[in-house]
Design an enzyme around this catalytic site. Sequence first.
Site, short mmCIF file in Angstrom:
data_model
loop_
_atom_site.label_atom_id
_atom_site.label_comp_id
_atom_site.label_asym_id
_atom_site.label_seq_id
_atom_site.Cartn_x
_atom_site.Cartn_y
_atom_site.Cartn_z
N ASP A 95 62.30 40.72 83.66
CA ASP A 95 63.28 42.12 83.78
C ASP A 95 62.57 43.44 82.78
O ASP A 95 62.63 44.66 83.69
CB ASP A 95 64.52 41.86 83.15
CG ASP A 95 64.54 40.42 83.68
OD1 ASP A 95 64.77 40.28 84.75
OD2 ASP A 95 65.74 39.57 83.00
N HIS B 41 69.03 43.90 92.99
CA HIS B 41 67.92 44.35 92.32
C HIS B 41 66.72 44.01 94.07
O HIS B 41 65.44 45.20 93.98
CB HIS B 41 67.54 42.87 91.74
CG HIS B 41 66.64 42.83 91.23
ND1 HIS B 41 66.32 42.51 89.83
CD2 HIS B 41 65.76 43.46 91.20
CE1 HIS B 41 65.17 42.17 89.69
NE2 HIS B 41 64.22 43.30 90.26
N TRP C 187 61.49 34.24 90.94
CA TRP C 187 62.97 35.12 90.99
C TRP C 187 63.94 34.58 90.69
O TRP C 187 64.61 35.72 90.27
CB TRP C 187 62.26 36.21 91.68
CG TRP C 187 63.62 37.48 91.77
CD1 TRP C 187 63.06 38.68 91.30
CD2 TRP C 187 64.69 37.44 92.64
NE1 TRP C 187 64.40 39.08 91.04
CE2 TRP C 187 64.96 38.56 91.78
CE3 TRP C 187 65.18 36.81 93.79
CZ2 TRP C 187 66.11 38.73 93.18
CZ3 TRP C 187 66.53 37.51 94.03
CH2 TRP C 187 66.87 38.53 93.67
N ASP D 238 66.30 32.08 90.83
CA ASP D 238 66.17 31.36 89.53
C ASP D 238 67.49 29.90 90.23
O ASP D 238 67.50 28.81 90.01
CB ASP D 238 67.01 31.05 88.37
CG ASP D 238 66.52 31.88 87.45
OD1 ASP D 238 65.31 32.30 87.91
OD2 ASP D 238 67.60 33.21 87.06
N LYS E 45 76.82 36.70 93.55
CA LYS E 45 75.84 36.17 92.87
C LYS E 45 74.39 35.68 94.91
O LYS E 45 74.24 36.17 95.13
CB LYS E 45 75.75 35.21 92.56
CG LYS E 45 76.58 35.52 90.82
CD LYS E 45 75.44 36.97 90.50
CE LYS E 45 74.69 35.38 89.40
NZ LYS E 45 73.94 36.22 87.99
N GLU E 46 74.14 34.49 94.04
CA GLU E 46 73.07 34.03 95.33
C GLU E 46 73.40 33.73 96.30
O GLU E 46 71.92 33.42 96.95
CB GLU E 46 71.67 33.47 93.83
CG GLU E 46 70.48 34.06 92.81
CD GLU E 46 71.58 34.21 91.48
OE1 GLU E 46 72.16 34.19 91.20
OE2 GLU E 46 70.04 34.46 90.90
N GLY F 178 68.27 45.07 87.20
CA GLY F 178 66.67 45.20 87.45
C GLY F 178 66.72 46.68 89.15
O GLY F 178 66.36 46.94 89.05
N ARG G 257 71.49 36.24 76.03
CA ARG G 257 70.39 37.01 76.74
C ARG G 257 69.96 37.68 75.00
O ARG G 257 70.88 37.95 74.53
CB ARG G 257 69.92 37.42 77.08
CG ARG G 257 70.31 36.80 78.46
CD ARG G 257 69.66 37.69 79.89
NE ARG G 257 70.25 37.06 81.60
CZ ARG G 257 69.40 37.34 82.01
NH1 ARG G 257 68.74 38.23 82.67
NH2 ARG G 257 69.90 36.72 83.66
#
Length: 798
Positions: free
Chosen positions: A364, A639, A486, A488, A631-632, A705, A357
């Site tokens: 963000d 966050h 939000w 991904d 993670k997701e 975040g 990034r």
Amino acid sequence: MQYGYFDDTRKEYVITRPDTPKSWSNYLGDTRYGAIITQNAGGYSFFRSSVQGRFLRLSFNKVPLDQPGRFVYLHDRENTDFWSASWQPVGKPLDVYKSECRHGSAYTLITSEYDQIKTESLYFVPKGQQFEVWRIRVTNNDIRKRSLRAFTYVEFASNWNMNDDQNNLQYTQYIIQTAYKDGFVDQVNNPYMPEDPEHFQNKDQARHSFIGVTGQPVTGFDSDRDRFIGNYHTYANPVSVVNGECQNTLTEGDNGCGVLQVDLDLAPGETKEFTVVLGIGKAEVEGKTAANLVSTPEKVQAEYQKVVDYWHGRIEGLTAETPDPAFNSMINMWNPFNNLITYAWSRAASLIYSGERDGMGFRDTIQDMLGVVHNIPDEVVERLELMITGQNANGGAMPVVKPFDHHPGQEKPTPENEFRSDDCMWLFNTIPAYVKETGDLNYYNKILPYSDQGEGTVWDHFRRAIQFNLDRRGKHNLPCGLKADWNDCLVLGEKGETVFVAMQLRYALTVYIDICSRLLKSQEVDWAEKELKQLTKDIENAAWDGEWYVRAIKEDGYVFGTKAVDEGKIWLNPQSWAIISGQATGEQAETIMNSVEKYLAIDYGLTLCYPPYEHTEASVIKAPLFIKGMKENASVFQHTQGWGIMADCILGHGTRAYKNYRNYLPAAYNERAEVRQIEPYVYAQTTCSNYNMRAGQSRCPWLSGTASWAYHTAAQYILGIRPDYNGLTIDPCIPQWEGFTASRRFRGKTVNIQVKNPNKVEKGVKSVTLNGQPVAGNTIPFDRMNEENEVVVVMGAN
């Protein structure tokens, strides 16, 4: 297991054991010259961008995470023993080597003791400068004279562009040249090219880096990395250190380094000091200027004190004393400092973020400002306007805004398939937070350009953000998810609908109605109220599942987050935002949050969803790309924690809210740091949940975040100290504390707050006094405030 403690008086975290489970880091510098340093002096430095301005090298994803770094080696000239001023990289046995690291606000002090020799290494970046300082003190605690030799070490990047330096070796191994003169090593990249400072992204221009020593004579140097370290040697035993003497090497091509040799003959009890300056620019120009600024111990101390005072002033907008020491350590120092670092570097510079990034992610960065607006409103408004001007004229946003290359009104329109549905929804949290903090209602009338064409007032930017999502709705009349909402990992398709962003849109409409009412825009109020009424019905008709709201509806009709599916039956985000947005109230809201507690709450926080994905095809959702519990895929995505806690606070559940807050509070893990592994003084992106063998382990510290929302939640919902247009609202939601005290800077005034809770209620304000006079309601009117104010709040039933 405990590796350190919070020194709240000095606003430091003190690491007493250097063998932490992961490298525990700190940040130096500001938004132009940045640096990362760990308890073992590892890390790197960069200018303006960690991707395009990284002039010190770091090897990512290694064990340990933080090498090379800013090392000082010591060699005993009598017995030829050698060690480092930080425990690593030499790594002497800890039964004979003692180390203490004090991470503070943009400085780090590492103290070590080995073989009767004490070293103190203070690292900081002088305020507003483009170089860093290492103050090195060496003390002989032996009863005999000691003859030592010190060696600095940094590894210069061959190209400031990180991707070229790490990957394009067939180019970057042939472009550097080093020189030595008068105690300085100078490395220049692309020496035959012109300097081009006006075009920062031109990676192939001539650029200089330097390292120098003042305070003691330099008796040798090395600038060829491979010759200093030696074939088949490592950072733990560089051949020049082993042999006790630099080789005075220069290099053209291959890899450069900055090694300066200093001889230290110390009588018993004697201390000698020297100062290292490291930065960007030419050694004979910028290097000499830097050395002059810190040419004496008194000057070094003065510059260091400026840094301490500056950063302490930036984190003291709110202070609090509660019955929970872990809460106090975070709210008074480490959470606001974490916020400021995240605000400075977004997701671009850490020991984890390795160049994927560059610049400021739109969504963000908008959220990151929530955690710092009360401390630095004058700076925030500049960043806020940078991001507002990243909004397209159609109401969508650029995914990334690069501060060093942003041209409002002239950017290319964002392609339709690159839009994220949540991007501009975050403006409705952050812009009103700035206006309420400053009291500048007229800011909504300020005219700012769009990224691609045209301009409009801030109010108009709001209007277009709402219209953007109204124009992109699916068959249930809910906003489309677009490239992402939000999360991904959701694969919704072009017309798939997101319930989370529907809740955000509902929140945006309520904020917009309030603002337009204040601006006397009655037609806009009427329009927004009509849209809000219809959206509320559409959400309820399409998304209510009986005990909670579904997460999203795929283009083909597949529903995420419903009892009817085997995986991902319930998701956190639509539940928390249903309460935050006002979609769910009363009994329905209670049902929702009871479901959250039943299915999503674990000992480490609230999981993103339940149960995890293992068998669902990736064409439906990308979550199974991740191992379950990470993670997701049903981790404790930190966050989102603040939103769940905010929802419980809105409903008045102080004990439950605080339990879930403390479950992801970094300082709460200080005495069992081996569980979380990362720094116990900063927030992280995720924590592995109980579905994973690494349950409790957290990853990706500092830049996420999480920090801003954790602070926003703690300050404005748990302590309940919220700025409003007309004053400061006090509305705590706490566990059964007897009370707390706080001090808040607000529009140039100081408000000292004493909250009393004689009946140990969780929420509710019975009475408020300002400077001894009663106040109606629980908002302290700004126009009644003195320069210094004493507020007493008594909690209880009205």
